[in-house]
Write a protein that holds these residues in place. Sequence first.
Motif, PDB file in Angstrom:
ATOM      1  N   LYS A  30      33.371  25.816  41.075  1.00 33.37           N
ATOM      2  CA  LYS A  30      33.120  27.177  40.572  1.00 33.37           C
ATOM      3  C   LYS A  30      32.366  28.003  41.598  1.00 33.37           C
ATOM      4  N   ASP A  31      31.331  27.405  42.208  1.00 31.04           N
ATOM      5  CA  ASP A  31      30.537  28.132  43.204  1.00 31.04           C
ATOM      6  C   ASP A  31      31.379  28.543  44.407  1.00 31.04           C
ATOM      7  N   LYS A  32      32.171  27.613  44.922  1.00 31.58           N
ATOM      8  CA  LYS A  32      32.994  27.908  46.091  1.00 31.58           C
ATOM      9  C   LYS A  32      34.056  28.957  45.762  1.00 31.58           C
ATOM     10  N   THR A  33      34.649  28.856  44.582  1.00 33.33           N
ATOM     11  CA  THR A  33      35.659  29.830  44.167  1.00 33.33           C
ATOM     12  C   THR A  33      35.023  31.204  44.005  1.00 33.33           C
ATOM     13  N   ALA A  37      36.069  34.536  45.987  1.00 36.05           N
ATOM     14  CA  ALA A  37      36.376  35.759  45.255  1.00 36.05           C
ATOM     15  C   ALA A  37      35.511  36.916  45.751  1.00 36.05           C
ATOM     16  N   GLY A  38      34.239  36.656  45.989  1.00 36.99           N
ATOM     17  CA  GLY A  38      33.351  37.696  46.506  1.00 36.99           C
ATOM     18  C   GLY A  38      33.789  38.186  47.871  1.00 36.99           C
ATOM     19  N   ARG A  39      34.214  37.268  48.704  1.00 44.74           N
ATOM     20  CA  ARG A  39      34.697  37.653  50.046  1.00 44.74           C
ATOM     21  C   ARG A  39      35.993  38.459  49.952  1.00 44.74           C
ATOM     22  N   LEU A  40      36.896  38.056  49.065  1.00 45.13           N
ATOM     23  CA  LEU A  40      38.127  38.822  48.867  1.00 45.13           C
ATOM     24  C   LEU A  40      37.796  40.238  48.396  1.00 45.13           C
ATOM     25  N   TYR A  41      36.840  40.342  47.500  1.00 38.63           N
ATOM     26  CA  TYR A  41      36.416  41.656  47.019  1.00 38.63           C
ATOM     27  C   TYR A  41      35.899  42.502  48.188  1.00 38.63           C
ATOM     28  N   ASP A  42      35.046  41.901  49.024  1.00 38.91           N
ATOM     29  CA  ASP A  42      34.503  42.614  50.182  1.00 38.91           C
ATOM     30  C   ASP A  42      35.592  43.056  51.152  1.00 38.91           C
ATOM     31  N   LEU A  43      36.654  42.267  51.255  1.00 40.78           N
ATOM     32  CA  LEU A  43      37.779  42.603  52.146  1.00 40.78           C
ATOM     33  C   LEU A  43      38.713  43.649  51.536  1.00 40.78           C
ATOM     34  N   GLY A  44      38.482  44.011  50.273  1.00 41.92           N
ATOM     35  CA  GLY A  44      39.319  45.018  49.621  1.00 41.92           C
ATOM     36  C   GLY A  44      40.606  44.477  49.034  1.00 41.92           C
ATOM     37  N   ASP A  48      47.406  43.288  41.183  1.00 43.62           N
ATOM     38  CA  ASP A  48      47.828  43.967  39.960  1.00 43.62           C
ATOM     39  C   ASP A  48      47.825  42.990  38.794  1.00 43.62           C
ATOM     40  N   VAL A  49      48.259  41.775  39.076  1.00 48.43           N
ATOM     41  CA  VAL A  49      48.323  40.732  38.050  1.00 48.43           C
ATOM     42  C   VAL A  49      47.987  39.397  38.703  1.00 48.43           C
ATOM     43  N   VAL A  50      47.246  38.560  37.980  1.00 46.85           N
ATOM     44  CA  VAL A  50      47.038  37.178  38.390  1.00 46.85           C
ATOM     45  C   VAL A  50      47.849  36.316  37.435  1.00 46.85           C
ATOM     46  N   LEU A  51      48.802  35.588  37.988  1.00 47.14           N
ATOM     47  CA  LEU A  51      49.580  34.626  37.217  1.00 47.14           C
ATOM     48  C   LEU A  51      48.945  33.265  37.451  1.00 47.14           C
ATOM     49  N   GLN A  60      40.610  28.586  35.002  1.00 49.49           N
ATOM     50  CA  GLN A  60      39.228  28.900  35.357  1.00 49.49           C
ATOM     51  C   GLN A  60      39.157  29.642  36.690  1.00 49.49           C
ATOM     52  N   THR A  61      39.974  29.247  37.644  1.00 52.00           N
ATOM     53  CA  THR A  61      40.028  29.929  38.941  1.00 52.00           C
ATOM     54  C   THR A  61      40.481  31.376  38.746  1.00 52.00           C
ATOM     55  N   ALA A  62      41.515  31.581  37.952  1.00 51.50           N
ATOM     56  CA  ALA A  62      42.010  32.939  37.670  1.00 51.50           C
ATOM     57  C   ALA A  62      40.936  33.784  36.987  1.00 51.50           C
ATOM     58  N   GLU A  63      40.198  33.179  36.086  1.00 51.87           N
ATOM     59  CA  GLU A  63      39.134  33.920  35.385  1.00 51.87           C
ATOM     60  C   GLU A  63      38.025  34.340  36.341  1.00 51.87           C
ATOM     61  N   ILE A  64      37.739  33.506  37.345  1.00 48.93           N
ATOM     62  CA  ILE A  64      36.745  33.887  38.354  1.00 48.93           C
ATOM     63  C   ILE A  64      37.261  35.068  39.169  1.00 48.93           C
ATOM     64  N   LEU A  65      38.517  35.063  39.538  1.00 45.88           N
ATOM     65  CA  LEU A  65      39.092  36.208  40.265  1.00 45.88           C
ATOM     66  C   LEU A  65      38.971  37.478  39.432  1.00 45.88           C
ATOM     67  N   HIS A  66      39.236  37.349  38.158  1.00 44.59           N
ATOM     68  CA  HIS A  66      39.136  38.493  37.239  1.00 44.59           C
ATOM     69  C   HIS A  66      37.677  38.943  37.090  1.00 44.59           C
ATOM     70  N   GLU A  67      36.781  37.986  37.007  1.00 41.66           N
ATOM     71  CA  GLU A  67      35.341  38.269  36.883  1.00 41.66           C
ATOM     72  C   GLU A  67      34.845  39.106  38.073  1.00 41.66           C
ATOM     73  N   TYR A  68      35.426  38.880  39.247  1.00 41.10           N
ATOM     74  CA  TYR A  68      35.051  39.614  40.454  1.00 41.10           C
ATOM     75  C   TYR A  68      35.855  40.898  40.642  1.00 41.10           C
ATOM     76  N   LYS A  69      36.500  41.321  39.579  1.00 36.57           N
ATOM     77  CA  LYS A  69      37.251  42.589  39.562  1.00 36.57           C
ATOM     78  C   LYS A  69      38.382  42.620  40.595  1.00 36.57           C
ATOM     79  N   LEU A  70      38.990  41.456  40.821  1.00 34.65           N
ATOM     80  CA  LEU A  70      40.111  41.387  41.752  1.00 34.65           C
ATOM     81  C   LEU A  70      41.442  41.636  41.061  1.00 34.65           C
ATOM     82  N   SER A  71      41.447  41.615  39.729  1.00 37.98           N
ATOM     83  CA  SER A  71      42.707  41.801  39.010  1.00 37.98           C
ATOM     84  C   SER A  71      42.487  42.595  37.737  1.00 37.98           C
ATOM     85  N   ARG A  72      43.567  43.205  37.294  1.00 42.40           N
ATOM     86  CA  ARG A  72      43.548  43.947  36.032  1.00 42.40           C
ATOM     87  C   ARG A  72      43.862  43.041  34.853  1.00 42.40           C
TER      88      ARG A  72
END
Length: 163
Positions: A30-33, A37-44, A48-51, A60-72
Motif C-alpha cells: 500500500k505504501d509503495k503504491t 500514485a503520488g509521483r504520477l499525480y506530480d507528473l500530471g 479517464d477510467v481505471v479498469l 485496492q491498487t485501483a482505489e489508491i489511484l482513485h484516492e490520489y485523484k488520478l481517475s474519475r
Amino acid sequence: MEIYLIRHGIAQEREIGIPDEVRSLTNKGKDKTRQVAGRLYDLGVRFDVVLTSPLVRSRQTAEILHEYKLSREITESAHLAPNGSIYDWLDWLKAQQYPQQTQLALVGHQPNLGQWAEILVWGEDRARLILKKAGIIGLTLPETDSPIGQAQLFWLTPPKFLL
C-alpha cells in the motif's frame, strides 16, 4: 488512445487456505503504491477510467489511484483477471467507443499485462516484458479496428524509478 498497464502492488504471499482472489496488498504494498500514485499525480498523469481486475489486490491498487485523484471512475473488468484474454478485452474496448484521446489505466497481473503489451506492440507474446509490482507500461493504441502489433510503447518503468 493511451493505455497504462499497471501491475498491482505488493500483495500477501500465496498460502494454503487463502484463495488467490482475496489476497490483499501488504502494508508495504500500500505504501509503495501510494508513493507511485503520488509521483504520477506530480507528473500530471490522469486517467479517464481505471479498469481493474476483480481480485482484491488489484482493486485496492485501483482505489489508491482513485484516492490520489488520478481517475474519475473505477470499473471492474473480468478480462483483467489472471488468464484474461486480450482479444476479448479488445472486443469489449471496441464496443465502448471511447474517444481517441481517452486515457485508460488497466490494473492487473503479471504475466498477463506483459503479454498484453507484447501482443499490442509486436503482434505476439515473446515472454520478454516483465512488469514489476506497481510498475507501469504505457502504450498508444492507433485508431484502427485491430491495434495488435501496431501499438507504440512510450513508457516502461519499474516503481523504483518513480520513487
